[in-house]
Design a protein around this motif. Sequence first.
Motif, short mmCIF file in Angstrom:
data_model
loop_
_atom_site.label_atom_id
_atom_site.label_comp_id
_atom_site.label_asym_id
_atom_site.label_seq_id
_atom_site.Cartn_x
_atom_site.Cartn_y
_atom_site.Cartn_z
N ASN C 2 0.88 -0.98 0.09
CA ASN C 2 -0.04 -0.21 0.09
C ASN C 2 0.85 1.14 -0.11
O ASN C 2 1.58 1.25 0.86
N ASP C 10 -4.38 1.91 -6.63
CA ASP C 10 -4.83 0.76 -6.34
C ASP C 10 -3.88 0.24 -5.22
O ASP C 10 -2.83 0.35 -5.11
N GLN C 11 -4.35 -0.55 -4.60
CA GLN C 11 -3.73 -1.16 -3.25
C GLN C 11 -2.77 -2.03 -3.85
O GLN C 11 -2.02 -2.77 -3.04
N GLU C 12 -3.12 -2.61 -4.79
CA GLU C 12 -2.27 -4.10 -4.94
C GLU C 12 -1.36 -4.07 -6.13
O GLU C 12 -1.04 -5.03 -6.78
N GLU C 40 -2.22 -5.52 3.38
CA GLU C 40 -3.31 -5.17 2.26
C GLU C 40 -4.32 -4.76 2.86
O GLU C 40 -5.50 -5.34 2.93
N GLY C 41 -4.20 -3.41 3.21
CA GLY C 41 -5.40 -2.62 4.05
C GLY C 41 -5.48 -2.81 5.17
O GLY C 41 -5.00 -3.63 5.85
N PRO C 42 -6.51 -2.02 5.87
CA PRO C 42 -6.67 -1.92 7.46
C PRO C 42 -7.14 -3.33 8.05
O PRO C 42 -6.70 -3.66 9.05
N ASP C 86 -7.86 4.22 3.39
CA ASP C 86 -8.33 3.20 4.09
C ASP C 86 -8.14 3.01 5.56
O ASP C 86 -9.01 2.59 6.26
#
Lengths: 241, 241, 278
Positions: C2, C10-12, C40-42, C86
């Motif tokens: 991230n 995009d997070q990925e 991969e995010g919160p 996020d």
Amino acid sequence: MSNAVEANVLPFPHLLEGADSGPATETLRMVRIVEAMIFASREPVAEKAIAARLPEGTDIGELLADVQMAYANRGVNLVRVGDAWAFRTADDLAFLLQKEAVETRRLSKAALEVMAIIAYHQPVTRAEIEEIRGVVTSKGTLDVLMETAWVRMRGRRKTPGRPVTYGTTPDFLDHFGLEQVRDLPGLDELKGAGLLQSQVPANFAVPMPNDDDDLQDDEDPFTLDDVEELGLLTPGGAGDE
Amino acid sequence: MSNAVEANVLPFPHLLEGADSGPATETLRMVRIVEAMIFASREPVAEKAIAARLPEGTDIGELLADVQMAYANRGVNLVRVGDAWAFRTADDLAFLLQKEAVETRRLSKAALEVMAIIAYHQPVTRAEIEEIRGVVTSKGTLDVLMETAWVRMRGRRKTPGRPVTYGTTPDFLDHFGLEQVRDLPGLDELKGAGLLQSQVPANFAVPMPNDDDDLQDDEDPFTLDDVEELGLLTPGGAGDE
Amino acid sequence: MNNPTNPSADQETGDLWESPTPVDRTLSDPDFTVDVDGFEGPLDLLLAMARTQKVDLSKISILALAMQYLKFVEQARKLRLELAADYLVMAAWLAYLKSRLLLPAPEGDPEPSGEELANQLAFRLQRLEAMREAAVHLMNRNRLGRDVFSRGDPEPVVIDRKQHFSANLFDLLTAYASQRQRQSVSSVTIARREVWSLSDAREILTRLMGKLSDWTPLDVFLAEYMVDPEERPGVIASSFAASLELVREGALEIRQSDSFAPLYMRQINQNPVPAAQG
């Protein structure tokens, strides 16, 4: 010849020896057709395609079950893949066949996660996948999964915006040795625990951290059992502190 | 299970049922290895390669002969290919590997044009067709026309490069309902039918088609080399010239 | 993974396939102090935090988890690290959750209780964890091409394509007529210009020289060959070149009074030299 056959570990049934009795000969003929058709193909052969080569009214299900059983202990097994059938090497013989193994690129953790979500929650939209993962799913991840041919677009959800729904393919079943999606590992347990729903199930509760007494009260044996069955206890974890 | 197996046309040998007796189990193990190896291999498997996977001292020849016999009446046979072994569909079931697909295809505009030019201007070379059409004719167009069986290669023009000459076949007449190729309408008839405008250049001519089997003076017959080079040995074709 | 500086991206990106040497995030970053790289995010971060708290997700303290997360975000801010949106949204939500859990809800509060919110979070964590486990289970199955194999040398079905082509005479004639018509209009045939080769011109000149009694202009001389005006330049050029050759050989004389004036020529030694013309 009959001597040799007798001595063989895999003799032909005596039915074949004096093979003049009508029904048996007919069944053998059909079995041979089934074998030949499926054996010749690398891809699973649709049951319909097989049926098209057999006399009308043949109980193809029974016939295939018979052939499947005949091969059950062989080096090559007859397996069902969705609506199709394929011969595959017996899984205990993998060690022999490493030479044939195809090196495939390994999917990233993110892609694997999305794949599992699609498999277990299908049909599922991208927004739903993102809701489950708590993160935006890049278009690339879905593309990669589509490229593996394990994931496909199924259609559109009848909701505003008509988002595309995703699901798995017959290739997915074939690759992971599943007869059908219902055979996904742990599917029933996950369902029972409500973990395949989009909403918190009614009986879902976690212990309140600030209230140990509540913890006891809130312990729903059903939930706890399910969680254990789900393999949520990571290796080495005692889980009962 | 033993009941089901008994009822099966292809039962497993009783040896397997109470499979605790050493030698039989061992033989089955070896048979399974042989089956799986040959099945999964991309090419026939050398006897040596199989032997390498089996206990030393195994009579591989006998083992393979046994497996071969076990499959002798099956839909799939174990066949020897030189020093190697492969599974192949039983000869009498080869028809299963054939699928008849009848599809109706419309000729493209380009193909129709070339067809017409060949019909009117035969014997005609590709270069001549291109000159008449004013565009390059793709090899594919001629291939498609050959596939229709309405067009054939007649011979070679006696000019530098010895280009192949094309003409029509009796199938062409059949399909288009012509008694002879001379029945194709000429200039006046084309005009009369409104297919050609009345004002055409003075030197505009529609040739009188001629599909005589006899080669014209400026045509050479195909040589044996040509027959091979052009792949003229189609079934029932002119391979015996 | 991230990119904290670009929350809307995009997070990925760029990590669709597993990297050859996966980094153990918990080892490299045991306290989750500042670094969100690799998460991969919160939700993923929360799961990792939950694991440090307890291994059994059903028994984690959601409140403790929320506080741990909020502390993490606070630290990140102190260090002026930009966090993806996020993460901040989750922080806001967890702060709300914390307040709902710690403060008694007022009478008749229509908002969900702290307990309900905690359940919601626990559910999401468990669901995500379950999907990860499922992925592992799937990948550990006997897989085609790795543990289980298909026919290595399949015998393909030969498709006997019976093509039926459809075309009728009308199509055929239309195609023929229209393309011939098209061609006859569009193609301009440029007639090949008649050019005398030098040897042709010389041969003709030699043959005609016998008729030359006196100085004769070249165009008159060649009149019968220049019926077609198109041929004129070519004929003149060729015969002029040939005449020069004959002059060099002493068989012909040429004279021209001025530029672009008519060219006169006569045979040598045939007649007595006449008076020069004016």
